[in-house]
Design a protein around this motif. Structure first.
Motif, PDB file in Angstrom:
ATOM      1  N   LYS A 191       2.455   2.038  -3.252  1.00 37.08           N
ATOM      2  CA  LYS A 191       1.450   2.113  -4.315  1.00 37.08           C
ATOM      3  C   LYS A 191       1.639   0.968  -5.319  1.00 37.08           C
ATOM      4  O   LYS A 191       1.601   1.155  -6.534  1.00 37.08           O
ATOM      5  N   TYR A 241      -6.554   1.217  -1.352  1.00 32.46           N
ATOM      6  CA  TYR A 241      -5.452   1.675  -0.502  1.00 32.46           C
ATOM      7  C   TYR A 241      -5.974   2.157   0.855  1.00 32.46           C
ATOM      8  O   TYR A 241      -5.203   2.304   1.803  1.00 32.46           O
ATOM      9  N   GLY A 287      -0.298  -1.933  -5.009  1.00 31.37           N
ATOM     10  CA  GLY A 287      -1.414  -2.817  -4.697  1.00 31.37           C
ATOM     11  C   GLY A 287      -1.833  -3.707  -5.846  1.00 31.37           C
ATOM     12  O   GLY A 287      -2.419  -4.770  -5.633  1.00 31.37           O
ATOM     13  N   LYS A 323       0.830  -1.206   0.000  1.00 28.49           N
ATOM     14  CA  LYS A 323       0.000   0.000   0.000  1.00 28.49           C
ATOM     15  C   LYS A 323       0.863   1.253   0.000  1.00 28.49           C
ATOM     16  O   LYS A 323       0.596   2.196  -0.760  1.00 28.49           O
TER      17      LYS A 323
END
Length: 585
Positions: free
Chosen positions: A480, A564, A482, A477
């Motif tokens: 970034k 997120y 994910g 997360k």
């Protein structure tokens, strides 16, 4: 102090009401907040409310490198909403009220300032941890720093505070905790000034990278948090009492931390301890060996491929690595591979124990990090091994990553952090010099946006050293990344041919036979049969003859990035419509 798992009887009385409402025959405010013994008992309740041992060893059931028997609803399209029951548990604030009670009421003139500040420091440590968890899940949250009075309805109807405000207070709480907690490290199960520094490195790194990679336009820039992580890590590394554990047999140096009954205090900074005599046990073996109780979590081939060779070279640089059978791929590797999964030579109850395809593993990469090797522990909550929540190794990783993000990481830093971890893992080259080559497999498979070879290697080291300790989802997360939750294939060991018994550990005895699931095949005594393909079968094979699990199980990471953050539960919005909802939910 008592161990983290223990919850003093007195603390049970104080979970939801004002102390002045208690019958005087049981306890008074002066009994609790006017004596060191009372403060100690009251603050012990914070441990259990914040975390537990199972949070650590069950925490990676939803990651990119975990093949499981059922996909978590959070990454199934349309399966998770702001109405799910789980959110009612996640969006709870009773623990915060109890913490704020101590901070507000710890004012007795009968106690010295150092005693009061020690317990206020403990409370603020746990408040920082509590709020960190809330920010990671929900982003902006209400900041409340005192027990709410009955007439404070304005706070209950107010909007959420920004993460800028909340993170500022979290850092202040941790600084106060470090400066004022006087309790010594003890047996490894209690909070002290060093765990406050350790938690600060964790939180500051998370926030700095989250702000950087999500491009948050907030007043405090990511670099300020990276600097906080570096300073806290440097202070702990230079003045703290911890170091990496080196076992008499280097092949056990890491796993020893997870199967010892007492916390290995040399490296473990905070742990949950268990004790059979007091009927306080965990269920790690049951979770990691059961066909039905846990998720049957198996690691996947793309992750295993990132574990280095013992000479420091990339495993994926081996000629024809894709076609190496299980025995061969386990040879001459980072010692942590054999401390993480069952590899050739592993034994349970004195008997050879290759990967168990009969009732557990889907890929062949069966974890052992937390499991005791005696099968006695497999069928219930019988484990007595301590479960680490914070390790010195994590601090080294946090420090290294934060310093690299600042652009100040050098060869000396590498040697005492990443190099030290690799040296403990039996890697003989590259422990003192900064890497200069980008590993194309690591980059293309996991981090396509990272071009810096040093940062890539720091991330590699983190995912290997901290595997299955509950960090991975939060790491994805904050980076970034994910989309890896949906895109990494759940592939397993190489199968040269179907319908032929395989001796996985090459001890002279066949272990498993993979066969075409659309055709029957006779049983072979002592050999586990595994159907590959066929009707309604999630166990399939890739085009290049690797096991693949769950190909038809849909996993979704939304392009708008809504996952997120978790949604604010509908029940909370009904009570306070000023909270607002997180994007996409």
């Amino acid at each position: 102090m008592k161990k983290i798992l223990y919850l003093p009887v007195l603390a049970l009385l104080f979970t939801s009401c004002e102390l002045k409402e208690l019958p005087k025959s049981e306890a008074t405010e002066e009994d609790i907040f006017g004596s060191e013994k009372g403060l100690k008992n009251y603050s012990n309740s914070f441990y259990r409310n914040i975390t537990s041992g199972s949070d650590a060893y069950k925490g990676d059931a939803m990651t990119d490198y975990s093949a499981v028997n059922r996909v978590n609803d959070f990454i199934i399209e349309g399966a998770y909403s702001r109405e799910v029951d789980e959110l009612k548990t996640l969006w709870t604030w009773t623990t915060l009220r109890n913490i704020n009670q101590l901070i507000a009421k710890c004012t007795s003139p009968n106690l010295s300032e150092s005693v009061k500040n020690n317990y206020i420091g403990l409370a603020r440590f746990f408040r920082a941890w509590f709020y960190y968890d809330k920010v990671v899940r929900f982003g902006d949250v209400p900041w409340v720093d005192h027990p709410l009075a009955v007439d404070e309805t304005d706070i209950l109807k107010a909007p959420r505070d920004s993460r800028e405000v909340v993170m500022k207070h979290i850092m202040e709480d941790l600084d106060f905790a470090y400066q004022h907690i006087t309790d010594a490290p003890g047996d490894g199960t209690t909070v002290n000034k060093w765990t406050a520094l350790g938690l600060k490195t964790r939180i500051a790194l998370f926030e700095g990278t989250f702000r950087k990679y999500h491009k948050l336009n907030l007043a405090t820039q990511p670099e300020a948090f990276f600097q906080e992580a570096v300073e806290a890590g440097k202070l702990l590394m230079e003045t703290g009492p911890f170091s990496l554990n080196i076992a008499s047999d280097p092949k056990n140096s890491q796993r020893e931390l997870f199967i010892s009954e007492q916390p290995v205090k040399k490296e473990v900074m905070l742990a949950v301890a268990f004790n059979k005599n007091q009927a306080l046990m965990n269920d790690a073996n049951w979770w990691w060996t059961s066909a039905t109780y846990g998720p049957r979590l198996s690691l996947v081939r793309p992750f295993i491929n990132t574990i280095l060779n013992s000479d420091g070279s990339s495993y994926t640089d081996r000629p024809n690595f894709e076609k190496e059978e299980f025995y061969d791929e386990c040879q001459n590797r980072d010692l942590r591979l054999a401390q993480l999964i069952r590899t050739p030579g592993y034994k349970r109850g004195g008997k050879a124990a290759p990967p168990n395809f009969a009732s557990y593993t889907y890929t062949g990469y069966q974890p052992i990090k937390y499991t005791l090797d005696d099968p006695y522990y497999d069928n219930g909550g019988f484990n007595t091994n301590a479960v680490p929540l914070m390790r010195y190794a994590e601090v080294l990783l946090n420090y290294a990553e934060a310093k690299q993000e600042l652009g100040t990481f050098n060869a000396a830093d590498w040697s005492k952090t990443i190099g030290a971890l690799r040296q403990r893992a039996g890697i003989v080259n590259g422990v003192s010099a900064l890497p200069t080559k980008v590993d194309s497999y690591l980059k293309n498979t996991f981090f396509p946006t990272v071009d810096n070879p040093v940062l890539l290697e720091i991330r590699r080291e983190r995912q290997i050293e901290l595997a299955l300790e509950g960090f991975r989802f939060n790491d994805l997360k904050r980076w970034k990344s994910g989309d890896l939750m949906a895109n990494v294939q759940w592939t397993g060991i190489y199968i040269p041919t179907l319908d032929k018994p395989m001796d996985l550990d090459r001890d002279g005895t066949a272990d498993v036979l993979f066969y075409d699931g659309s055709k029957p095949i006779p049983a072979i005594e002592g050999v586990t049969k595994v159907a590959v393909g066929g009707a309604n079968n999630s166990q399939t094979m890739t085009g290049d003859n690797h096991l693949q699990w769950g190909k038809t199980m849909s996993r979704k990471w939304y392009d708008n990035g809504k996952q997120y953050l978790y949604p604010i539960p509908s029940s909370a919005l009904v009570l306070n419509n000023q909270l607002g909802q997180n994007p996409g939910w």
